[in-house]
Design a protein around this motif. Structure first.
Motif, short mmCIF file in Angstrom:
data_model
loop_
_atom_site.label_atom_id
_atom_site.label_comp_id
_atom_site.label_asym_id
_atom_site.label_seq_id
_atom_site.Cartn_x
_atom_site.Cartn_y
_atom_site.Cartn_z
N MET A 189 52.16 -33.04 11.96
CA MET A 189 51.48 -33.37 10.71
C MET A 189 51.32 -34.62 10.39
O MET A 189 51.44 -35.20 11.07
N GLY A 190 49.89 -34.84 10.07
CA GLY A 190 49.54 -36.35 9.65
C GLY A 190 48.02 -35.65 8.82
O GLY A 190 47.78 -34.67 7.79
N TYR A 191 47.23 -36.86 8.69
CA TYR A 191 45.92 -37.07 8.37
C TYR A 191 44.76 -37.41 8.87
O TYR A 191 45.11 -38.33 9.84
N ALA A 192 43.43 -36.97 8.88
CA ALA A 192 42.75 -37.42 9.40
C ALA A 192 41.78 -38.52 8.93
O ALA A 192 41.47 -38.20 7.31
N CYS A 193 40.71 -39.36 9.61
CA CYS A 193 40.78 -40.00 8.75
C CYS A 193 39.11 -39.57 7.64
O CYS A 193 38.33 -38.41 8.85
N PRO A 194 38.79 -40.06 6.56
CA PRO A 194 37.92 -39.18 6.32
C PRO A 194 36.61 -39.48 6.80
O PRO A 194 35.62 -38.51 6.13
N ILE A 195 36.82 -40.26 7.46
CA ILE A 195 35.17 -41.21 7.57
C ILE A 195 34.72 -40.35 9.37
O ILE A 195 34.39 -39.56 9.70
N ILE A 248 39.20 -40.20 13.46
CA ILE A 248 40.75 -40.05 13.96
C ILE A 248 41.88 -39.85 13.06
O ILE A 248 42.50 -40.00 12.56
N PRO A 249 43.06 -38.83 13.75
CA PRO A 249 44.09 -38.50 13.60
C PRO A 249 44.85 -39.87 13.55
O PRO A 249 45.40 -40.67 13.85
N GLN A 250 45.90 -39.57 12.18
CA GLN A 250 47.56 -40.63 11.86
C GLN A 250 48.83 -40.05 11.66
O GLN A 250 48.19 -38.55 10.35
N GLN A 251 49.04 -40.40 12.03
CA GLN A 251 50.36 -40.30 11.70
C GLN A 251 50.90 -39.60 9.92
O GLN A 251 51.41 -39.22 9.81
N ASP A 252 50.63 -40.97 9.34
CA ASP A 252 51.11 -40.13 7.95
C ASP A 252 50.02 -41.48 7.04
O ASP A 252 48.91 -41.56 7.12
N GLU A 253 50.42 -41.44 5.72
CA GLU A 253 49.21 -42.16 4.51
C GLU A 253 49.35 -43.46 4.95
O GLU A 253 48.13 -44.14 4.84
N ALA A 298 41.85 -37.01 2.05
CA ALA A 298 42.01 -36.37 3.37
C ALA A 298 44.02 -35.87 3.80
O ALA A 298 44.81 -35.94 3.35
N PRO A 299 43.15 -34.52 3.46
CA PRO A 299 44.26 -33.13 3.52
C PRO A 299 45.65 -32.89 4.71
O PRO A 299 44.71 -33.75 5.88
N GLU A 300 46.12 -32.76 4.04
CA GLU A 300 47.01 -32.72 6.13
C GLU A 300 47.17 -32.16 6.46
O GLU A 300 46.16 -31.07 6.43
N GLU A 301 46.70 -32.05 7.71
CA GLU A 301 46.58 -31.20 9.38
C GLU A 301 47.77 -31.53 10.62
O GLU A 301 48.33 -32.46 10.11
#
Length: 119
Positions: free
Chosen positions: A1-7, A10-15, A60-63
């Motif tokens: 699980m992580g977050y995709a940059c809203p722009i 690019i996947p990011q590990q956490d908030e 940025a919803p969790e993905e």
């Protein structure tokens, strides 16, 4: 699980990683990231990664990501710190003078941010 940059998605590990990604990109002149932050979190420049992360994660919803990138995770020999994930420049003269100055300022701000969190 992580977050995709809203722009740039690019996947990011956490908030916290999402906040660091957005702020660092904005400070390095990515106008799309800076504009997004200015619009969605107008006071972003004075925030640390935890508080900024809480705010930007609401957009940025969790993905679930199939691939984990070393520069967005800990546990692969990295410290999890943003400035450690940025490749070291071998001779800043390869950059323009202004770009080198911006990078040096961003690194100083990052160090300051982490030092203030440790206190």
């Amino acid at each position: 699980m992580g977050y995709a940059c809203p722009i740039c998605e690019i996947p990011q590990q956490d908030e916290k990683h999402l906040a660091n990604h957005l702020a660092f990109a904005a400070m390095l002149g990515r106008e799309d990231h800076e504009g997004w932050l200015d619009e969605h979190v107008p006071d972003w420049e004075g925030m640390g990664p935890e508080s900024l992360g809480e705010r930007v994660a609401t957009f940025a919803p969790e993905e679930e990501f199939e691939t984990t990138f070393e520069d967005t995770t800990t546990g692969h020999g990295g410290s999890g710190r943003l400035e450690d994930a940025v490749p070291r420049q071998h001779g800043r003269q390869a950059m323009g003078g202004e770009a080198s100055d911006v990078l040096a300022e961003a690194q100083a701000m990052t160090r300051e941010m982490y030092e203030s969190e440790e206190e």
